[in-house]
Scaffold this motif. Structure first.
Motif, PDB file in Angstrom:
ATOM      1  N   ASP A 149      23.111  43.377  55.883  1.00 15.20           N
ATOM      2  CA  ASP A 149      24.247  44.245  56.180  1.00 15.20           C
ATOM      3  C   ASP A 149      25.358  43.906  55.196  1.00 15.20           C
ATOM      4  OD1 ASP A 149      22.838  45.244  58.278  1.00 15.20           O
ATOM      5  OD2 ASP A 149      23.906  44.107  59.823  1.00 15.20           O
ATOM      6  N   GLU A 208      29.324  44.955  53.363  1.00 12.57           N
ATOM      7  CA  GLU A 208      30.588  45.662  53.591  1.00 12.57           C
ATOM      8  C   GLU A 208      30.768  46.710  52.492  1.00 12.57           C
ATOM      9  OE1 GLU A 208      34.589  43.454  53.768  1.00 12.57           O
ATOM     10  OE2 GLU A 208      34.776  44.874  52.101  1.00 12.57           O
ATOM     11  N   LYS A 214      30.059  48.738  57.747  1.00 10.05           N
ATOM     12  CA  LYS A 214      28.931  47.852  57.510  1.00 10.05           C
ATOM     13  C   LYS A 214      27.729  48.755  57.281  1.00 10.05           C
ATOM     14  CE  LYS A 214      28.594  44.023  60.174  1.00 10.05           C
ATOM     15  NZ  LYS A 214      28.161  43.326  61.407  1.00 10.05           N
ATOM     16  N   VAL A 215      27.019  48.542  56.180  1.00  7.11           N
ATOM     17  CA  VAL A 215      25.840  49.355  55.876  1.00  7.11           C
ATOM     18  C   VAL A 215      24.619  48.447  55.860  1.00  7.11           C
ATOM     19  CG1 VAL A 215      24.713  50.753  54.081  1.00  7.11           C
ATOM     20  CG2 VAL A 215      27.145  51.088  54.566  1.00  7.11           C
ATOM     21  N   HIS A 216      23.568  48.880  56.561  1.00  6.11           N
ATOM     22  CA  HIS A 216      22.311  48.145  56.525  1.00  6.11           C
ATOM     23  C   HIS A 216      21.511  48.659  55.331  1.00  6.11           C
ATOM     24  CE1 HIS A 216      19.077  45.702  58.044  1.00  6.11           C
ATOM     25  NE2 HIS A 216      18.248  46.718  57.851  1.00  6.11           N
ATOM     26  N   GLN A 254      24.859  53.459  57.713  1.00  2.00           N
ATOM     27  CA  GLN A 254      26.049  52.867  58.335  1.00  2.00           C
ATOM     28  C   GLN A 254      25.677  52.357  59.720  1.00  2.00           C
ATOM     29  OE1 GLN A 254      29.298  55.707  58.399  1.00  2.00           O
ATOM     30  NE2 GLN A 254      29.965  54.924  60.388  1.00  2.00           N
ATOM     31  N   VAL A 255      26.037  51.081  60.014  1.00  2.00           N
ATOM     32  CA  VAL A 255      25.734  50.554  61.343  1.00  2.00           C
ATOM     33  C   VAL A 255      26.993  50.184  62.127  1.00  2.00           C
ATOM     34  CG1 VAL A 255      23.375  49.762  60.876  1.00  2.00           C
ATOM     35  CG2 VAL A 255      25.308  48.252  60.343  1.00  2.00           C
TER      36      VAL A 255
END
Ligand code: 5AD
Ligand code: SF4
Length: 461
Positions: free
Chosen positions: A381, A383, A420-422, A435-436
């Motif tokens: 994850d 930023e 936060k992107v996985h 996007q999580v």
């Protein structure tokens, strides 16, 4: 209402100068158009760093000639080729109406008036080399809707790198007083910007009243600003104080662009770079100790006059040793009036095929390393600061990680958010994911129509 179109080539300095041109034109009721065919005024903001960049400008000029013929558009050339060629450019290109240098952007309305009313062909390429130079103050409204912007901190360059045309096109170093820089950053933050990149040809030798490290620290404290970047640096001015700033201020983004140019001390000396490979590596080691995980990128020139196969291999070795996140690499291109161009015959020009073959070998190595870095992000994850809609896939969003890696992702957070992107997939040049979580909301309401980013794809690369 008359319409204008500006075609920008080259570096961030030029991108920034084009914005200042837009501001100058808006004072004379010109409005921008995305289509050169509908423009009444076309400006090429040019780059002369390599011959190829100049060739591209000449072929673009040829295309715009038709617009001039069909609707009487005015045609002007600004930027570094303008500064270098001055009135010679009017002789070379008979259908060109005006030529103006980077220090003459404020004069643009006057230049256009002379072209229109007095039917003159105008050349304005005087340098303002001293502290008298007034940096054009950016109008923050021009940047509303964006999330990240460049802020000029200095112009010109006092180095004497033997390959480089910049001292001829941009003149001596002049720094902008730090209160002015900070005011501009604060204005930008007020209209919703979250990131600024302080720009200049050699920011590390900044002398605007405080040190460059202090300027970065003060910029990071401007309310609303979450990330601070800068470009470009010369390794010989990289101070311990600057390295220390990376340790103490997390808002200084963990990315350092530090052009090395080549991996051989003999060639570095001929380039007049003023450092050795060992000294360069020592700076990097300190930087990496101060900010573990910092992304390092660089510029490389292959095929500098006299470069042997062994010397080129030293550049390959250095690339492997440093493990750059990314590299911008170029074949050497002789530039007018530069030291290396004048001595190229004595030093022994490297044949074009050899230069190109070396460039391909180097880029292959770097692609592998970049791919290893981005692959290592898969499953993590990260930023991401959201900049808008992705240019490459309209259904996705676009942003960057603190290390300046580009991310295209599924999500709904508006520009100006931090999410936060996985990460699910990676290529050497970009990450993809979903996007999580939302980490931070934008500071102002997002614009009704979001920007498609990245906005500027360098035209000279
Ligand atoms: N030929 C090839 N590359 C050049 N650069 C600057 N001048 C030349 C030249 N004459 C490259 C350098 C610099 C980057 C902006 O462009 O690597 O860091
Ligand atoms: Fe920028 Fe240098 Fe090109 Fe001028 S010559 S546009 S300063 S890269």
């Amino acid at each position: 209402m008359k319409r204008y179109f500006i075609h920008t080539f080259g570096c961030q300095m030029n991108v920034n100068d084009s914005l200042r041109m837009s501001e100058a034109l808006s004072t004379m009721s010109y409005v921008p158009t995305p289509e050169p065919e509908n423009a009444d005024l076309i400006i090429l903001n040019t780059c002369s760093i390599r011959e190829k960049a100049e060739d591209k400008m000449l072929s673009a000029l040829g295309r715009y000639r038709a617009v001039k013929a069909s609707r009487g558009a005015i045609l002007g050339v600004g930027g570094c080729v303008a500064q270098q060629e001055k009135d010679k450019l009017l002789k070379k290109v008979p259908y060109l109406d005006f030529v103006f240098g980077p220090d003459n952007i404020a004069k643009l309305p006057e230049v256009i008036r002379r072209v229109q009313e007095e039917r003159e062909r105008v050349v304005e390429t005087a340098f303002v080399d001293s502290e008298e130079y007034v940096f054009p103050r950016a109008d923050a409204e021009t940047s509303r809707g964006k999330v990240t912007e460049f802020v000029t901190v200095m112009k010109g360059c006092d180095n004497v790198c033997s390959f480089c045309v910049v001292p001829h096109t941009r003149g001596r170093e002049v720094s902008r007083a730090f209160p002015e820089v900070l005011l501009e950053v604060a204005d930008l933050a007020r209209v919703g910007l979250r990131e600024v990149t302080l720009i200049g040809q050699n920011v590390n030798s900044y002398q605007g009243g405080i040190s460059f490290a202090q300027l970065l620290l003060r910029t990071a404290e401007v309310p609303g600003i979450e990330r601070v970047r800068f470009t470009t640096s010369h390794p010989h001015d990289l101070s311990d104080e600057l390295i220390e700033a990376f340790r103490t201020q997390p808002k200084i983004a963990p990315h350092f662009h530090l052009p090395v140019q080549c991996g051989s001390d003999r060639i570095l000396k001929m380039m007049r770079r003023d450092y050795t490979v060992v000294q360069y590596l020592e700076r990097l080691e300190k930087l990496r100790a101060a900010r573990p995980g910092i992304a390092i990128t660089t510029d490389i020139i292959v095929g500098f006059p006299g470069e042997t196969e062994e010397e080129f291999e030293m550049t390959l070795q250095l690339t492997e040793q440093v493990r750059y996140d990314n590299q911008f690499s170029f074949v050497y291109s002789p530039r007018p009036k530069t030291g290396a161009a004048l001595r190229e015959k004595d030093w022994g020009p490297v044949p074009h095929e050899v230069k190109v073959a070396r460039l391909e070998r180097l880029q292959k190595v770097q692609r592998r390393i970049s791919g290893e870095y981005t692959q290592a992000q898969v499953g993590l994850d990260v930023e991401v600061m959201v900049e808008g809609r992705s240019r490459y896939d309209a259904t996705k969003r676009f942003g960057r990680t603190p290390e300046n890696r580009t991310v295209n992702f599924d999500g709904d957070a508006p520009a100006g958010s931090f999410v936060k992107v996985h990460i699910e997939r990676a290529t050497p040049n970009q990450l993809q994911g979903k996007q999580v979580a939302v980490l931070m909301e934008p500071t102002v309401a997002p614009p009704p129509v979001e920007l498609t980013v990245p906005l500027h794809v360098p035209a000279e690369a």
